[in-house]
Design a protein around this motif. Structure first.
Motif, PDB file in Angstrom:
ATOM      1  N   LYS A  48       1.089   5.795 -13.695  1.00 13.89           N
ATOM      2  CA  LYS A  48       1.095   6.012 -12.240  1.00 13.89           C
ATOM      3  C   LYS A  48       0.728   4.702 -11.569  1.00 13.89           C
ATOM      4  O   LYS A  48      -0.087   3.951 -12.103  1.00 13.89           O
ATOM      5  CB  LYS A  48       0.041   7.045 -11.821  1.00 13.89           C
ATOM      6  CG  LYS A  48       0.207   8.410 -12.401  1.00 13.89           C
ATOM      7  CD  LYS A  48      -0.897   9.336 -11.903  1.00 13.89           C
ATOM      8  CE  LYS A  48      -1.935   9.568 -12.976  1.00 13.89           C
ATOM      9  NZ  LYS A  48      -2.916  10.599 -12.666  1.00 13.89           N
ATOM     10  N   THR A  49       1.278   4.445 -10.393  1.00 18.30           N
ATOM     11  CA  THR A  49       0.863   3.242  -9.666  1.00 18.30           C
ATOM     12  C   THR A  49      -0.368   3.551  -8.810  1.00 18.30           C
ATOM     13  O   THR A  49      -0.585   4.695  -8.393  1.00 18.30           O
ATOM     14  CB  THR A  49       1.973   2.717  -8.744  1.00 18.30           C
ATOM     15  OG1 THR A  49       2.258   3.705  -7.754  1.00 18.30           O
ATOM     16  CG2 THR A  49       3.229   2.372  -9.531  1.00 18.30           C
ATOM     17  N   LEU A  50      -1.140   2.522  -8.559  1.00 21.56           N
ATOM     18  CA  LEU A  50      -2.279   2.662  -7.649  1.00 21.56           C
ATOM     19  C   LEU A  50      -1.773   2.979  -6.246  1.00 21.56           C
ATOM     20  O   LEU A  50      -2.333   3.824  -5.543  1.00 21.56           O
ATOM     21  CB  LEU A  50      -3.100   1.367  -7.659  1.00 21.56           C
ATOM     22  CG  LEU A  50      -4.341   1.328  -6.778  1.00 21.56           C
ATOM     23  CD1 LEU A  50      -5.328   2.426  -7.141  1.00 21.56           C
ATOM     24  CD2 LEU A  50      -5.006  -0.047  -6.869  1.00 21.56           C
ATOM     25  N   ALA A  51      -0.682   2.311  -5.849  1.00 21.28           N
ATOM     26  CA  ALA A  51      -0.124   2.545  -4.508  1.00 21.28           C
ATOM     27  C   ALA A  51       0.247   4.014  -4.316  1.00 21.28           C
ATOM     28  O   ALA A  51      -0.059   4.620  -3.281  1.00 21.28           O
ATOM     29  CB  ALA A  51       1.098   1.651  -4.288  1.00 21.28           C
ATOM     30  N   ALA A  52       0.875   4.617  -5.338  1.00 25.29           N
ATOM     31  CA  ALA A  52       1.299   6.020  -5.220  1.00 25.29           C
ATOM     32  C   ALA A  52       0.090   6.950  -5.177  1.00 25.29           C
ATOM     33  O   ALA A  52       0.098   7.964  -4.468  1.00 25.29           O
ATOM     34  CB  ALA A  52       2.202   6.389  -6.395  1.00 25.29           C
ATOM     35  N   GLN A  53      -0.948   6.601  -5.931  1.00 20.94           N
ATOM     36  CA  GLN A  53      -2.130   7.467  -5.933  1.00 20.94           C
ATOM     37  C   GLN A  53      -2.861   7.415  -4.591  1.00 20.94           C
ATOM     38  O   GLN A  53      -3.416   8.407  -4.140  1.00 20.94           O
ATOM     39  CB  GLN A  53      -3.055   7.072  -7.084  1.00 20.94           C
ATOM     40  CG  GLN A  53      -2.477   7.475  -8.433  1.00 20.94           C
ATOM     41  CD  GLN A  53      -3.423   7.117  -9.563  1.00 20.94           C
ATOM     42  OE1 GLN A  53      -3.503   5.974  -9.979  1.00 20.94           O
ATOM     43  NE2 GLN A  53      -4.133   8.091 -10.038  1.00 20.94           N
ATOM     44  N   ILE A  54      -2.852   6.232  -3.973  1.00 21.75           N
ATOM     45  CA  ILE A  54      -3.471   6.107  -2.644  1.00 21.75           C
ATOM     46  C   ILE A  54      -2.658   6.889  -1.612  1.00 21.75           C
ATOM     47  O   ILE A  54      -3.200   7.606  -0.768  1.00 21.75           O
ATOM     48  CB  ILE A  54      -3.635   4.615  -2.287  1.00 21.75           C
ATOM     49  CG1 ILE A  54      -4.814   4.056  -3.086  1.00 21.75           C
ATOM     50  CG2 ILE A  54      -3.830   4.410  -0.794  1.00 21.75           C
ATOM     51  CD1 ILE A  54      -5.008   2.582  -2.996  1.00 21.75           C
ATOM     52  N   GLY A  58      -2.986  10.555   1.198  1.00 21.00           N
ATOM     53  CA  GLY A  58      -2.689  10.475   2.623  1.00 21.00           C
ATOM     54  C   GLY A  58      -3.140   9.165   3.248  1.00 21.00           C
ATOM     55  O   GLY A  58      -3.292   9.079   4.472  1.00 21.00           O
ATOM     56  N   LEU A  59      -3.351   8.161   2.417  1.00 18.77           N
ATOM     57  CA  LEU A  59      -3.809   6.856   2.904  1.00 18.77           C
ATOM     58  C   LEU A  59      -2.720   5.808   2.727  1.00 18.77           C
ATOM     59  O   LEU A  59      -1.798   5.985   1.930  1.00 18.77           O
ATOM     60  CB  LEU A  59      -5.052   6.414   2.119  1.00 18.77           C
ATOM     61  CG  LEU A  59      -6.271   7.324   2.197  1.00 18.77           C
ATOM     62  CD1 LEU A  59      -7.320   6.862   1.197  1.00 18.77           C
ATOM     63  CD2 LEU A  59      -6.842   7.300   3.608  1.00 18.77           C
TER      64      LEU A  59
END
Ligand SMILES: [Zn+2]
Length: 218
Positions: A48-54, A58-59
Motif C-alpha cells: 500500500k502507498t502512504l499517500a493512499a492510506q492518508i 480523508g486527508l
C-alpha cells in the motif's frame, strides 16, 4: 525473515504529526519489489502507498503540518518529499551527517526545526521526540501519550526487533554501540516512568498483533 516498516500518524488538536515515512511509494508499482543499493541483503515491497492510506483517512498530504523521521536510512525517509510543506523535526547531528557523496540528508528547501536533544512538539507533553543516538548520529524515538492507551514509545531503529530489545543488542548498520546501549536504557527508563509500552518499528510479530489504519489507538 520478513519484517515490517511502519509509519505512524498522530492526531493532535494543533494538527497532524507524521512519524516515519517508510520506503518510497514508487516501490508499490514494482511487482518484484526493489533491492536497494544499500543494504543489498533486503528486498523492499510496498503493498500500500502512504499517500493512499492518508487519502483513506480523508486527508491530503498538505494537511500534515509537522513530521519527523527516526533517522535518515531510506526505509524511513522514502516519502518525506510527499510533504514538502510540513515542518521536519530533525536532530542537527542527523541533518549535518554527510550522505553518500556528501549529499545532504534532506532537500535543502524542506522546512526544518533542528534539534539538539528531546523536543516536546506541541508544548503539552503529549508528543515528545526523544534523542536516542547510536544507530545513526541523530537517531530519535517518539513518546506519545494517548488518553486511553497510555504512553507508547515508537522505537525507530534504536532496536529493530523484540530480540534486540530483550537482549540489549545493538543492530547491524550501527554507528556507535555505546550510544545505542545508552539510548536503549533511556527508552527503558522512559517506559518505566510513563508505564508505557514499546512499539518496535520493524517487528512483524508485534505489528501483526496491532490495529492498522484506518483503525486507530486513542
Ligand atoms: Zn529501518
Amino acid at each position: 525473515m520478513d519484517f515490517v516498516d511502519t509509519c505512524y500518524l498522530v492526531e493532535h488538536a494543533k494538527g497532524w504529526f507524521l512519524w516515519d515515512t517508510g520506503v518510497a511509494d514508487s516501490v508499490a508499482a514494482m511487482p518484484n519489489g526493489l533491492v536497494p543499493a544499500d543494504p543489498k541483503a533486503v528486498t523492499w515491497r510496498r503493498p500500500k502507498t502512504l499517500a493512499a492510506q492518508i487519502e483513506q483517512l480523508g486527508l491530503k498530504p498538505a494537511d500534515i503540518k509537522a513530521m519527523a523521521v527516526s533517522h535518515t536510512h531510506p526505509d524511513h525517509t522514502g516519502n518525506v518529499e510527499l510533504f514538502p510543506q510540513a515542518t521536519l523535526y530533525v536532530q542537527k547531528a542527523e541533518y549535518d551527517w554527510p550522505g553518500a557523496n556528501n549529499a545532504p540528508r534532506f532537500k535543502p528547501s524542506h522546512p526544518v526545526e533542528l534539534l539538539a536533544g528531546d523536543k516536546d512538539v506541541f508544548g503539552d507533553g503529549s508528543v515528545t521526540i526523544l534523542s536516542t543516538p547510536g544507530h545513526t548520529p541523530g537517531h530519535q524515538s517518539l513518546l506519545v501519550k494517548l488518553p486511553k492507551t497510555g504512553a507508547v514509545v515508537l522505537s525507530g531503529d534504536a532496536v529493530h526487533f523484540r530480540d534486540n530489545w530483550d537482549n540489549r543488542r545493538a543492530p547491524s548498520m550501527n554507528i556507535d554501540k555505546d550510544q545505542s546501549a545508552a539510548s536503549m536504557q533511556k527508552i527503558a527508563d522512559t517506559l518505566a516512568k510513563e508505564k508505557g509500552q514499546l512499539w518496535i518499528n520493524h517487528d512483524k510479530a508485534q505489528r501483526d498483533s496491532q490495529k492498522m489504519a484506518p483503525e486507530f489507538y486513542d
